[in-house]
Design a protein around this motif. Structure first.
Motif, PDB file in Angstrom:
ATOM      1  N   UNK A 143     -72.383 -36.102 -61.382  1.00 35.75           N
ATOM      2  CA  UNK A 143     -72.251 -35.827 -59.950  1.00 35.75           C
ATOM      3  C   UNK A 143     -72.597 -34.375 -59.667  1.00 35.75           C
ATOM      4  N   UNK A 144     -73.355 -34.162 -58.644  1.00 37.07           N
ATOM      5  CA  UNK A 144     -73.818 -32.812 -58.327  1.00 37.07           C
ATOM      6  C   UNK A 144     -73.785 -32.570 -56.819  1.00 37.07           C
ATOM      7  N   UNK A 145     -73.168 -31.444 -56.427  1.00 38.70           N
ATOM      8  CA  UNK A 145     -73.172 -30.990 -55.034  1.00 38.70           C
ATOM      9  C   UNK A 145     -74.032 -29.740 -54.962  1.00 38.70           C
ATOM     10  N   UNK A 146     -74.913 -29.678 -53.979  1.00 35.39           N
ATOM     11  CA  UNK A 146     -75.800 -28.539 -53.830  1.00 35.39           C
ATOM     12  C   UNK A 146     -75.619 -27.911 -52.456  1.00 35.39           C
TER      13      UNK A 146
ATOM     14  N   UNK B 297     -82.385 -29.887 -56.234  1.00 42.86           N
ATOM     15  CA  UNK B 297     -82.613 -30.794 -57.374  1.00 42.86           C
ATOM     16  C   UNK B 297     -82.550 -32.255 -56.940  1.00 42.86           C
ATOM     17  N   UNK B 298     -83.430 -33.066 -57.500  1.00 43.50           N
ATOM     18  CA  UNK B 298     -83.505 -34.470 -57.117  1.00 43.50           C
ATOM     19  C   UNK B 298     -82.247 -35.248 -57.479  1.00 43.50           C
ATOM     20  N   UNK B 299     -81.488 -34.746 -58.470  1.00 41.60           N
ATOM     21  CA  UNK B 299     -80.278 -35.459 -58.881  1.00 41.60           C
ATOM     22  C   UNK B 299     -79.075 -35.155 -57.985  1.00 41.60           C
ATOM     23  N   UNK B 300     -79.256 -34.309 -56.978  1.00 43.18           N
ATOM     24  CA  UNK B 300     -78.144 -33.969 -56.075  1.00 43.18           C
ATOM     25  C   UNK B 300     -77.674 -35.208 -55.320  1.00 43.18           C
ATOM     26  N   UNK B 301     -76.364 -35.416 -55.314  1.00 36.83           N
ATOM     27  CA  UNK B 301     -75.797 -36.559 -54.598  1.00 36.83           C
ATOM     28  C   UNK B 301     -75.273 -36.157 -53.223  1.00 36.83           C
TER      29      UNK B 301
END
Length: 469
Positions: free
Chosen positions: A381-384, A423-427
């Motif tokens: 899980x990633x918050x940007x 980043x594309x993996x940001x949720x």
């Protein structure tokens, strides 16, 4: 005995995966910059004194590009692989230390200093995480990158560069000696099985490409660019399947030939070898015959042809060099075809759809392992936090939310970035209302949370509350 064999196979598989991963990392530094290599190769082929249209003025581009541009690009990319853009910047600064003063292109030095720069700044950021006062993020980020980058550049210039240059020159001298002794064809014993096991990136981009670039600088072309990229051995195997294969493999071979030979995607023929592993002898035989032809005709290219299409091979061929390149590819194809034909003619087994699908599945699995994706079962899980420049306000927001998440006992990664580099993996993406649409275009699958001010505590408290619920 069975347990011992299983243990040995497990250790071998792990070792292979580690080598594949390392090769994938080396390739990850070079492949994104192949366009720059091709640009340099074309300028070299056209404008050097022995080129298609010699031009002393335009030829001045050749030296600076190979000496400065390409190594720094590799260093930046290596740092970026370790720690995104911030790591890339420090990696580029560190790389310049091995570039200045070197008498040879410092690709090996770039592959060392680039990732090292990314790793050092990453470890520094981890060390100070949660300890930076609010409002000082941008100041500390900029000066830490500048100071660490400067120190690494000095280290590279005074210590690393002389060592790497000595090693590179020794390696180049050894390669030249092997070539002059007509022993270079033996390298196919390593290259052809390595390709099928997805070790080709480590061989081609980690070893052959740096040697090739150094040789081009000295003599205007290099045989090392032909060794791994030659499409001849694979073409011979596919032609044999087309004429003498059975079942699904025979029917699918013509389409694979187009993709392999014209498109340059060599992995298309790997399943055909895995279905009959003895066909690796055809690939090795074809590779050795081709390489011997390249040596005898003094063939070479001006840059890495990527992908390994016949069109790319010819585009990178210097003036007066077409005969040797075409002859080598042709002879490699014929020898590979002859060996594969004998093997397939003697086989009475018809290859089913299931056998071909299983081989393709095995290739896909090995490719994933070579990129280090085997263990990547779940995306973290990633918050940007995204602002226009990705520095000041978003860094403050990141700092505040990180502290609140830590206090709440949650394990969520938080980063900050420019809105165009999320980043594309940001949720989840926190951004200002005026930037929400741009953020949605960059990461269409992420949840966009709009805020008026990055210091807005209530918005963060509400978000954390919703997560807990």
């Amino acid at each position: 005995m069975n347990t011992q064999n299983a243990t040995t196979l497990s250790k071998t598989s792990k070792s292979k995966a580690k080598i594949q991963k390392f090769g994938g990392f080396l390739a990850g530094m070079v492949i994104p910059n192949i366009g720059a290599f091709i640009a340099w190769g074309l300028i070299t082929a056209f404008f050097i004194p022995t080129g298609w249209v010699p031009n002393e003025y335009l030829g001045k581009l050749v030296g600076p590009m190979i000496t400065y541009l390409l190594p720094v690009l590799i260093g930046y990319t290596g740092g970026k692989l370790v720690y995104d853009v911030r790591g890339g910047v420090v990696g580029a600064i560190a790389t310049f230390g091995v570039v200045v003063g070197a008498s040879i292109p410092m690709f090996l030095g770039a592959m060392i200093m680039g990732p090292l720069g990314g790793w050092v700044i990453k470890k520094f950021d981890e060390l100070i995480e949660g300890k930076v006062p609010t409002g000082f993020e941008m100041l500390i980020n900029n000066f830490s990158a500048g100071i660490l980058g400067a120190l690494l550049s000095l280290l590279a210039y005074t210590v690393v560069e002389p060592v790497v240059q000595g090693f590179s020159m020794a390696l180049g001298s050894f390669a030249t000696a092997v070539t002059n002794a007509k022993l270079l064809p033996l390298i196919s014993i390593v290259i052809e099985p390595g390709k099928v096991l997805f070790l080709n990136n480590a061989i081609n981009h980690g070893i052959l490409a740096p040697l090739g670039v150094q040789q081009v600088k000295e003599v205007g072309k290099s045989i090392f660019f032909l060794l791994e990229t030659n499409p001849g051995p694979g073409l011979g195997i596919l032609l044999a399947y087309w004429l003498y294969g059975k079942g699904t493999a025979k029917q699918s071979a013509p389409g694979a030939i187009i993709i392999h030979f014209l498109g340059g995607i060599h992995e298309i023929y790997f399943p055909y070898i895995l279905m009959k592993p003895i066909l690796i002898l055809a690939a090795i035989g074809g590779g050795m015959a081709a390489d011997l032809t390249f040596v005898l005709t003094k063939a070479g290219l001006v840059a890495t042809p990527s992908p390994g299409s016949i069109f790319a091979e010819l585009a990178m061929t210097p003036k007066g060099g077409f005969f040797g390149v075409i002859a080598g590819i042709t002879i490699g194809t014929l020898v590979s075809f002859a060996i594969a034909s004998v093997i397939l003619k003697r086989s009475t087994e018809e290859i089913s759809d299931e056998t071909l699908d299983a081989a393709k599945s095995m290739v896909s699995q090995m490719k994933a392992e070579s990129k280090g994706q085997k263990a990547a079962v779940k995306v973290p899980k990633l918050i940007v936090f995204a602002c226009d420049a990705g520095m000041g306000s978003s860094a403050m927001g990141e700092s505040i939310l990180k502290k609140k998440i830590k206090d709440a006992g949650l394990n969520i990664e938080v980063k900050h970035a420019a809105v165009n580099q999320i980043p594309q993996e940001a949720e989840v993406v926190f951004t200002q209302e005026s930037l929400a649409q741009r953020a949605a275009q960059v990461v269409p699958n992420a949840k966009i949370v709009t805020i008026k001010n990055f210091l807005e505590q209530a918005a963060y408290d509400e978000f954390i509350k919703s997560i807990k619920n």
